[in-house]
Structures are given as C-alpha cells and as structure tokens.
Design an enzyme around this catalytic site. Structure first.
Site, mmCIF file in Angstrom:
data_model
loop_
_atom_site.group_PDB
_atom_site.id
_atom_site.type_symbol
_atom_site.label_atom_id
_atom_site.label_comp_id
_atom_site.label_asym_id
_atom_site.label_seq_id
_atom_site.Cartn_x
_atom_site.Cartn_y
_atom_site.Cartn_z
ATOM 1 N NE ARG A 57 38.381 41.560 36.248
ATOM 2 C CZ ARG A 57 39.317 42.482 36.245
ATOM 3 N NH1 ARG A 57 39.854 42.887 37.397
ATOM 4 N NH2 ARG A 57 39.748 43.016 35.112
ATOM 5 C CD GLN A 86 38.309 44.430 32.109
ATOM 6 O OE1 GLN A 86 38.695 43.752 33.038
ATOM 7 N NE2 GLN A 86 37.518 45.472 32.260
ATOM 8 C CG HIS A 110 44.408 43.768 31.067
ATOM 9 N ND1 HIS A 110 43.078 43.437 31.086
ATOM 10 C CD2 HIS A 110 44.611 44.597 32.120
ATOM 11 C CE1 HIS A 110 42.496 44.053 32.103
ATOM 12 N NE2 HIS A 110 43.399 44.750 32.745
ATOM 13 C CD GLN A 133 45.223 44.749 40.566
ATOM 14 O OE1 GLN A 133 44.364 44.197 39.902
ATOM 15 N NE2 GLN A 133 46.218 44.082 41.111
ATOM 16 C CB SER A 159 41.389 47.095 34.500
ATOM 17 O OG SER A 159 41.677 45.723 34.682
ATOM 18 C CG LEU A 160 38.687 46.252 40.176
ATOM 19 C CD1 LEU A 160 38.333 47.619 40.705
ATOM 20 C CD2 LEU A 160 37.462 45.335 40.235
#
Length: 310
Positions: free
Chosen positions: A119, A248, A199, A12, A94-95
């Site tokens: 998500r 995560q 996060h 992202q 991440s994503l």
C-alpha cells in the site's frame, strides 16, 4: 461496571524517530515483532524507525509499515502485562485501519505487513506521477467544506472532528481552495506538509493496484468489531473488508463517524496505540471528557496496564 474498550490505531503523520525502541528493550514480545518485520520485508525497517532520519521515516513506504509494527508492538506489550482482556471494537485512522484488522485477526501479522508495505509503495508511486497537495479546513461545518471542494474541484480527504476537515487534490486547485476558504465561511485554511494528495482521485492507480493485491488475500472474520473509515460502520465479511480497504485509498476517511459509531456501541474506555496522541485529541474534540489513554512507549504501556487491571 466493566469498561467497554475500543482500540484506536494511529495513521500516517504520527511517526517519530525512535518509535518502539524502548518497547523492544523492555518487552520480548515487542522485540519479536520488530525482528520478524525486518525478516518479512527483507530490509532493516527497524533502523529507519529508530535512527531515521525523519525525512526517510516519513516516506510513505517506510512510515506505514513502521506504524503498523509499532501499533501492534504496543498492543503485544500491553497483553504481556495484562493477559487477554475484553476488547469491544477497534478503528484506525487511514493506515491505522490495517493495523486494527491485524489486531482483530482479520489477517496475520506477516500478511498484514506485506499488504501495508505494498500500500505504501503504491501510494508513493501515485505521488511521484501527480502534483498533489492537502489542506486542513479549520472552523467550518461539513456542508461549507463540501461547497468549497465542489467549487475548487478537489476532494474531501478526512472528516476528523467537528470543525476539522481536510481537502485533497491537484496542488494548484488546493491552493486556490485555500484562497477561497473565507468566502465559504471557513475560519482558517492551512496547507499540510505531505508528499501528495492522499484519499483523493489522484490515488487512482494505487486504488486499482491495491485491489489486485487484496483479491488473493486470506481474510478471517474479525474477533472483535472493526469500524471502517469509509462507512463508519463495522465490517464483517471478506468481500466487505476487501472493498472498504480498497475504497479507503481514494475515499474520504470519516473518522468523526468512526468515533460516533464506537460511542454508539457503548465503548467508554479508549486506548490509542501509536505515537503522537493525535487520535486522543480528535476524540476529545468529538466526545469531550472521553476516557482515553495514549500508548506509545514502555511507560505508557505500564500506565495503561494499570488502568486495564483496575
């Protein structure tokens, strides 16, 4: 000697209006993925990805599925030109870790897309009920930033590269941390333009609800190694994959460790799939001179295909 290839999938923040449009115009396999995405989600994700506005695309519930589809469309177009080629391992920021798992066959496209959509929605919900922020700490080692985070009561969100670490938490505490940064030997601290505290502990509701979504998810053994953000190591079993994808959301993205692990696995040619070239830049900060190519549009797909064939 044949190269050992690692795939890197964008996270992202990499999104840009128009992403994937020329892929769809020139590669039928990419067009099929974007068409299927609209059908699976029951909405025109393609319209947002291609026409924006950027404020709409940047919403977590839009940009995460858009980046997921775009990353896989880039890979599909590359396979269209090259056929199958050996892939040693993959990682995603991440994503992007979700995209890496889809590429490795951990779950199919439809399953992964629905999970990514969920998500994004859950993270949007968490942002709406908290007042969070994130800040980049430039020019400091991990211990210094950990000391600052402890003093300010914020979390370490990303360890991206040497001297590039991101903190996350309540906005007032993040702003206080920025003011304290120089006392901790940090050269520069910059507030990031994000919707919330990703996060960090402020994503707790998203963490719990994503865990529920992961319970019934059908998971296969990845066809090639996928390195987890939270452990910096390959994940193999269904339970391990579920746990790391859930962790995560509130845990630290240890991208520096991911890159070092890919290097330890002797990967020597890196293909970044997604807009922006951010991961190529982070890779060069960690492994100066690394052989990396960024793929985001039809022209870069063709250049990468030449390298793969070569």
């Amino acid at each position: 000697m044949a190269k050992k290839i690692a795939l890197l999938f964008a996270g992202q923040g990499a999104q840009s209006v128009g992403m994937g449009r020329d892929l769809v115009e020139q590669f039928p396999v990419a067009a099929d993925l974007f068409r299927r995405a609209d059908e699976i989600l029951g909405r025109k994700l393609t319209e947002i990805a291609w026409r924006g506005p950027i404020e709409e695309l940047t919403k977590t519930s839009n940009c995460q599925p858009a980046l997921f589809v775009h990353g896989l469309a880039c890979l599909a177009a590359l396979h269209y030109l090259t056929g199958d080629f050996p892939i040693t391992c993959a990682a995603g920021l991440s994503l992007g870790e979700m995209t890496a798992h889809a590429a490795a066959g951990t779950f199919d496209f439809a399953t992964g897309l629905k999970l990514v959509q969920r998500r994004g929605e859950l993270m949007d919900e968490a942002c709406a009920v908290t007042t969070g922020a994130m800040a980049a700490m430039i020019g400091a080692d991990e211990n210094a930033v950990r000391g600052l985070a402890a003093d300010a009561d914020v979390d370490i969100a990303n360890i991206n590269a040497p001297g590039q670490i991101v903190i996350s938490g309540e906005r007032a505490k993040v702003e206080a941390a920025i003011g304290m940064a120089k006392e901790h030997g940090i050269r520069r601290a910059t507030l990031l333009n994000v919707a919330g505290a990703y996060h960090s502990r402020l994503m707790e509701t998203a963490y719990r609800k994503l865990g529920e979504a992961l319970v019934g998810l059908s998971i296969e053994t990845p066809r090639f190694a996928v390195v987890s953000n939270v452990t910096g190591r390959e994940v193999k079993t269904a339970d391990e994959i579920r746990r790391t994808l859930q962790d995560q959301v509130v845990g630290t993205v240890r991208w520096l460790d991911c890159v070092e692990r890919l290097a330890a696995l002797e990967c020597d040619f890196f293909i970044e799939l997604g807009p922006g070239g951010v991961l190529a830049g982070l890779l060069q900060r960690t492994r100066k001179g690394a052989d990396v190519i960024s793929v985001s549009d039809a022209e870069s797909v063709r250049k990468c295909a030449e390298r793969v064939h070569g």
